[in-house]
Design a protein around this motif. Structure first.
Motif, PDB file in Angstrom:
ATOM      1  N   VAL A  90      51.542  10.197  50.656  1.00 24.78           N
ATOM      2  CA  VAL A  90      50.441  11.033  50.324  1.00 24.78           C
ATOM      3  C   VAL A  90      49.372  10.863  51.444  1.00 24.78           C
ATOM      4  O   VAL A  90      49.293  10.259  52.384  1.00 24.78           O
ATOM      5  N   PHE A  91      48.424  12.197  51.265  1.00 20.75           N
ATOM      6  CA  PHE A  91      47.387  11.879  52.253  1.00 20.75           C
ATOM      7  C   PHE A  91      46.135  12.039  51.452  1.00 20.75           C
ATOM      8  O   PHE A  91      46.075  12.625  50.359  1.00 20.75           O
ATOM      9  N   PRO A  92      44.939  11.432  51.945  1.00 18.13           N
ATOM     10  CA  PRO A  92      43.644  11.690  51.339  1.00 18.13           C
ATOM     11  C   PRO A  92      43.340  13.060  51.150  1.00 18.13           C
ATOM     12  O   PRO A  92      43.373  13.959  51.682  1.00 18.13           O
ATOM     13  N   GLY A  93      42.827  13.023  49.815  1.00 14.65           N
ATOM     14  CA  GLY A  93      42.323  14.354  49.397  1.00 14.65           C
ATOM     15  C   GLY A  93      40.757  14.866  49.913  1.00 14.65           C
ATOM     16  O   GLY A  93      40.853  15.981  50.408  1.00 14.65           O
ATOM     17  N   THR A  94      39.871  14.071  49.664  1.00 11.54           N
ATOM     18  CA  THR A  94      38.495  14.426  49.897  1.00 11.54           C
ATOM     19  C   THR A  94      37.906  13.364  51.408  1.00 11.54           C
ATOM     20  O   THR A  94      37.916  12.156  50.703  1.00 11.54           O
ATOM     21  N   PRO A  95      37.974  13.813  52.508  1.00 15.04           N
ATOM     22  CA  PRO A  95      37.542  12.788  53.562  1.00 15.04           C
ATOM     23  C   PRO A  95      36.302  12.187  53.246  1.00 15.04           C
ATOM     24  O   PRO A  95      35.485  12.961  52.921  1.00 15.04           O
ATOM     25  N   GLY A  96      36.012  10.995  53.511  1.00  9.55           N
ATOM     26  CA  GLY A  96      34.800  10.514  53.437  1.00  9.55           C
ATOM     27  C   GLY A  96      34.287  10.026  52.258  1.00  9.55           C
ATOM     28  O   GLY A  96      33.328   9.425  52.165  1.00  9.55           O
ATOM     29  N   VAL A  97      35.014  10.417  51.234  1.00  6.86           N
ATOM     30  CA  VAL A  97      34.536  10.047  49.666  1.00  6.86           C
ATOM     31  C   VAL A  97      35.467   8.998  49.175  1.00  6.86           C
ATOM     32  O   VAL A  97      36.743   8.997  49.158  1.00  6.86           O
ATOM     33  N   GLN A  98      34.911   7.902  48.857  1.00  7.96           N
ATOM     34  CA  GLN A  98      35.574   6.768  48.320  1.00  7.96           C
ATOM     35  C   GLN A  98      35.541   6.668  46.876  1.00  7.96           C
ATOM     36  O   GLN A  98      34.472   6.676  46.270  1.00  7.96           O
ATOM     37  N   ARG A  99      36.648   6.692  46.023  1.00 13.14           N
ATOM     38  CA  ARG A  99      36.500   6.802  44.676  1.00 13.14           C
ATOM     39  C   ARG A  99      35.925   5.193  44.342  1.00 13.14           C
ATOM     40  O   ARG A  99      36.400   4.412  44.650  1.00 13.14           O
ATOM     41  N   GLU A 100      35.172   5.575  43.244  1.00 15.14           N
ATOM     42  CA  GLU A 100      34.758   4.318  42.363  1.00 15.14           C
ATOM     43  C   GLU A 100      34.612   4.475  40.909  1.00 15.14           C
ATOM     44  O   GLU A 100      34.202   5.524  40.589  1.00 15.14           O
ATOM     45  N   ASP A 101      35.132   3.750  39.956  1.00 12.68           N
ATOM     46  CA  ASP A 101      35.203   3.906  38.640  1.00 12.68           C
ATOM     47  C   ASP A 101      34.493   2.737  37.979  1.00 12.68           C
ATOM     48  O   ASP A 101      34.665   1.723  38.476  1.00 12.68           O
ATOM     49  N   THR A 102      34.014   2.935  36.979  1.00 12.32           N
ATOM     50  CA  THR A 102      33.384   2.018  35.950  1.00 12.32           C
ATOM     51  C   THR A 102      33.937   2.024  34.594  1.00 12.32           C
ATOM     52  O   THR A 102      34.015   3.141  33.993  1.00 12.32           O
ATOM     53  N   PHE A 103      34.492   0.957  34.211  1.00 12.63           N
ATOM     54  CA  PHE A 103      35.184   0.822  32.836  1.00 12.63           C
ATOM     55  C   PHE A 103      34.161  -0.246  31.910  1.00 12.63           C
ATOM     56  O   PHE A 103      34.144  -0.836  32.283  1.00 12.63           O
ATOM     57  N   ASN A 104      34.043   0.498  30.775  1.00 12.59           N
ATOM     58  CA  ASN A 104      33.405  -0.309  29.844  1.00 12.59           C
ATOM     59  C   ASN A 104      34.539  -0.207  28.261  1.00 12.59           C
ATOM     60  O   ASN A 104      34.783   0.720  27.933  1.00 12.59           O
ATOM     61  N   GLY A 105      34.699  -1.137  27.616  1.00  7.73           N
ATOM     62  CA  GLY A 105      35.876  -1.319  26.772  1.00  7.73           C
ATOM     63  C   GLY A 105      35.586  -2.401  25.872  1.00  7.73           C
ATOM     64  O   GLY A 105      34.879  -3.410  26.140  1.00  7.73           O
ATOM     65  N   LEU A 106      36.162  -2.311  24.578  1.00  6.23           N
ATOM     66  CA  LEU A 106      35.991  -3.228  23.615  1.00  6.23           C
ATOM     67  C   LEU A 106      37.468  -3.348  22.973  1.00  6.23           C
ATOM     68  O   LEU A 106      38.233  -2.232  22.739  1.00  6.23           O
ATOM     69  N   ARG A 107      37.986  -4.801  22.740  1.00  2.68           N
ATOM     70  CA  ARG A 107      39.356  -4.832  22.366  1.00  2.68           C
ATOM     71  C   ARG A 107      39.332  -5.606  21.139  1.00  2.68           C
ATOM     72  O   ARG A 107      38.567  -6.586  20.952  1.00  2.68           O
ATOM     73  N   LEU A 108      39.904  -5.287  19.885  1.00  6.61           N
ATOM     74  CA  LEU A 108      39.903  -5.991  18.717  1.00  6.61           C
ATOM     75  C   LEU A 108      41.488  -6.375  18.505  1.00  6.61           C
ATOM     76  O   LEU A 108      42.430  -5.478  18.777  1.00  6.61           O
ATOM     77  N   GLY A 109      41.705  -7.615  18.346  1.00  4.30           N
ATOM     78  CA  GLY A 109      43.079  -7.862  18.055  1.00  4.30           C
ATOM     79  C   GLY A 109      43.290  -8.934  17.132  1.00  4.30           C
ATOM     80  O   GLY A 109      42.215  -9.794  16.566  1.00  4.30           O
ATOM     81  N   ALA A 110      44.694  -8.973  16.643  1.00  3.70           N
ATOM     82  CA  ALA A 110      44.924  -9.805  15.596  1.00  3.70           C
ATOM     83  C   ALA A 110      46.221 -10.451  15.860  1.00  3.70           C
ATOM     84  O   ALA A 110      47.308  -9.885  16.284  1.00  3.70           O
TER      85      ALA A 110
END
Length: 133
Positions: A90-110
């Protein structure tokens, strides 16, 4: 240093506090390198690796020796680093733009352990992701 190289520290630190005979509180912080192959083709187009930094905290409660209930809050920042280039086809889509994601989550388990070497688990997870791309 090449576009797909990484230089820096990584690690994970976890603390378990036994708040009571049946209650445990876990706190974890990390800074790790993750593969874009774990996440799929859209991420592959953005970078050759992901620098993940985050924190999680949550309690576990065991009302009996066979049942455990858990909750966990997670905050994670994912920086998509390195040029994926032809190495991933693949080749980069948008030159000069570095992707950054922020994830906030909650997990409930048993979990249920009918025998010492068997554990059955079920979990529900809800999260929100913000991205600059």
């Amino acid at each position: 240093m090449g576009a797909r190289d990484f230089d820096g520290f990584t690690g994970r630190l976890a603390l378990d506090w036994e708040a009571g005979a049946k209650t445990l509180i876990n706190a974890t912080v990390w800074r790790e390198i993750r593969s874009v192959l774990e996440l799929g083709t859209l991420e592959q187009a953005a970078a050759s690796y992901i620098l993940s930094t985050g924190v999680s905290v949550g309690p576990s409660w065991a009302p009996t020796s066979k049942i455990v209930l858990e909750a966990k809050w997670v905050h994670e920042k994912r920086d998509y680093e390195g040029d994926p280039g032809p190495a991933f086809g693949v080749f980069p889509g948008t030159p000069g733009v570095q992707r950054e994601d922020t994830f906030n989550g909650l997990r409930l388990g048993a979990g249920y352990a009918p025998r010492r070497n068997i554990r059955l688990s079920v979990a529900l997870e809800r999260g929100d992701r913000d991205s600059n791309i």
